[in-house]
Scaffold this active site. Structure first.
Site, PDB file in Angstrom:
ATOM      1  N   HIS A 118     127.668  68.444  94.918  1.00 45.44           N
ATOM      2  CA  HIS A 118     126.553  69.312  95.302  1.00 45.44           C
ATOM      3  C   HIS A 118     126.042  69.024  96.724  1.00 45.44           C
ATOM      4  O   HIS A 118     125.331  69.846  97.299  1.00 45.44           O
ATOM      5  CB  HIS A 118     125.411  69.218  94.281  1.00 45.44           C
ATOM      6  CG  HIS A 118     124.594  67.977  94.350  1.00 45.44           C
ATOM      7  ND1 HIS A 118     124.777  66.916  93.490  1.00 45.44           N
ATOM      8  CD2 HIS A 118     123.577  67.602  95.163  1.00 45.44           C
ATOM      9  CE1 HIS A 118     123.908  65.963  93.762  1.00 45.44           C
ATOM     10  NE2 HIS A 118     123.161  66.355  94.784  1.00 45.44           N
ATOM     11  N   ASP A 148     130.716  66.138  89.377  1.00 41.82           N
ATOM     12  CA  ASP A 148     129.905  66.206  90.599  1.00 41.82           C
ATOM     13  C   ASP A 148     130.363  65.170  91.621  1.00 41.82           C
ATOM     14  O   ASP A 148     129.549  64.546  92.312  1.00 41.82           O
ATOM     15  CB  ASP A 148     128.415  66.028  90.288  1.00 41.82           C
ATOM     16  CG  ASP A 148     127.522  66.542  91.417  1.00 41.82           C
ATOM     17  OD1 ASP A 148     128.054  67.217  92.315  1.00 41.82           O
ATOM     18  OD2 ASP A 148     126.316  66.255  91.402  1.00 41.82           O
ATOM     19  N   SER A 222     121.486  61.421  97.149  1.00 42.17           N
ATOM     20  CA  SER A 222     122.660  61.919  96.423  1.00 42.17           C
ATOM     21  C   SER A 222     123.946  61.564  97.160  1.00 42.17           C
ATOM     22  O   SER A 222     124.076  61.797  98.360  1.00 42.17           O
ATOM     23  CB  SER A 222     122.577  63.433  96.263  1.00 42.17           C
ATOM     24  OG  SER A 222     121.598  63.809  95.335  1.00 42.17           O
TER      25      SER A 222
END
Length: 465
Positions: A118, A148, A222
């Protein structure tokens, strides 16, 4: 009379001398010491624990190694953006650049970087900034939206610092960890915490298996590193649980074993080789066990076994209770999902199952996933030639389990297990990959059109809005 008194006195004196001599020379001595004090008695604990000062773990070496291997990822995407009044009158749409940021982890000296899918999704341009402030353009090697995880590559003019992978299966709840990343564009930020839980599923579908920590993680973290006190990678920071958009105490990381398997598959095969066990079921607890009529309250109850899967070929049966996989205790489905997620097609796993009150060990070879849960329909799999030949079909997917919610509808229309789905929204279906692509490309406003061949060999068409 005087003689008698003299005799008595002499006798008394003799007795006194005799007694005195006995006391002095014969009787053993006893010593008595009497002390007095106004001080209250001291009371000491009776445990044998040494009262030593607690030593805080030293994170400096781990932090230094991780900081130099964690990079700042910038994702530039071009979008039409919101129309202005001027655009509306001129009949044009001005492209606008949007930038998103995240983190990444260098995993070898050649410049391979692991991050979250993402972070780099929908990018038109990617750049990576190292801790020494050098910036490089990055290329996407491959991605896996399911986990992911994404793999990037940069071309540097020198060997790059990198982190080594740890075995995330060996990580312990309560173990100290560091989260390293770039929250809110604050580069090279390190936070500390402990592992709060393992095999955490956030989706509710038992398809995820995260490491949960209480190390502070915020937007921008992230794709960054979760490392142990030796500076080894045990996870890729991916998500937070928040009602405000910022950290409130819970963060989640993809375990390093899963991330490592994904990028190795991408580098070797160009895609991810997901191996499956081939069972469906649920985690046992008091209520579920009582409903099933079993005594166990821990483990995975096998509700069904996919035909011709590794579990089916190995002899796993409906009603078995999986207690361990490769000597790792299984108490919830995410324990199983997490362990299998670190494996690939053809790998062998050892199951310890409870069956009819006895414990059995069953070795299972993981197989390719050839099944898909289709909305409104149920579980389907790639049809074999004999399946197609039986119903005179040239292509399609075989229905192996009807959706419980719509099972009566299908049965009332004469559709049973074994029916063949030949097309979805007028797209010919040969495999579950074709079905996934057709479902993915379907507009949310478009009806779902399914063409199938029933058990009588008759072609039927269904429209769902």
């Amino acid at each position: 009379m005087k003689k008698i008194l003299s005799l008595v006195l002499v006798s008394a004196l003799g007795g006194a001398l005799t007694l005195g001599a006995y006391k002095i020379f014969v009787e053993p001595k006893s010593e008595f010491v009497v002390t007095t004090s106004n001080t209250a008695p001291a009371f000491l604990p009776t445990s044998n624990v040494n009262n030593l000062a607690y030593e805080t773990p030293d994170f400096t070496v781990a932090a230094e190694n991780a900081v130099n291997a964690v990079v700042h990822v910038k994702n530039v995407s071009i979008s039409s953006g919101q129309l202005t009044l001027q655009d509306l009158f001129s009949g044009r749409s001005t492209p606008r650049a949007q930038m998103g940021t995240g983190s990444g982890v260098i995993i070898n000296a050649d410049g391979y970087i692991i991050t979250n899918n993402h972070v780099i999704n929908n990018s038109d341009e990617l750049s990576v900034t190292l801790n020494n402030n050098k910036t490089y353009k990055a290329e996407i090697v491959g991605t896996d939206p399911k986990t992911d995880i994404a793999l990037l590559k940069i071309k540097a003019d020198e060997d790059l610092p990198f982190v080594t992978f740890a075995d995330s299966d060996q990580a312990k709840i309560g173990e100290w960890v560091l989260a390293v990343g770039n929250p809110f564009n604050l580069t090279s930020t390190v936070t500390a915490g402990i592992i709060s839980a393992k095999a955490r599923d956030l989706s509710g579908t038992s398809s995820q298996s995260f490491i949960q920590t209480d190390a502070a993680v915020n937007p921008g973290n992230s794709g960054g590193a979760l490392v142990n006190t030796q500076g080894e990678l045990i996870g890729i920071n991916t998500a937070i649980s928040s009602q405000t958009g910022s950290y409130i105490g819970y963060s989640f990381a993809v375990p390093s074993n899963i991330a490592r398997r994904v990028i190795e598959d991408i580098m070797e095969f160009g895609n991810v080789q997901n191996g499956i066990l081939g069972i469906s079921g649920g985690s046992l607890n008091s209520a579920f066990s009582e409903k099933l009529g079993v005594n166990d309250t821990e483990g995975i109850y096998v509700d069904s076994v996919v035909e011709e899967s590794g579990a089916d070929n190995a002899g796993v049966k409906r009603g078995d209770i999986i207690k361990e996989i490769d000597n790792v205790k299984v108490s919830k489905f995410a324990d199983l999902t997490g362990h299998i997620g670190a494996k690939r097609i053809g790998d062998r796993v050892s199951l310890k199952v409870s069956r009819d009150g006895s414990i059995k060990t069953i070795d299972v070879i993981l197989t390719k996933n050839e099944t898909l849960t289709m909305p409104l329909v149920g579980l389907v799999k790639n049809a074999k030639q004999e399946d197609l030949k039986k119903l005179k079909a040239s292509n399609g997917l075989k229905i192996i389990e009807l959706d419980e919610k719509y099972a009566d509808y299908w049965k009332n229309n004469g559709i049973q297990k074994g029916a063949i789905i030949t097309s979805i929204n007028d797209i010919k279906i040969n495999s579950i990959e074709d079905a996934q692509e057709a479902l993915k490309n379907k507009s949310p406003y478009e009806p779902l059109r399914i063409e199938l061949i029933n058990s009588k060999g008759e072609k039927e068409r269904y429209n769902f809005r």
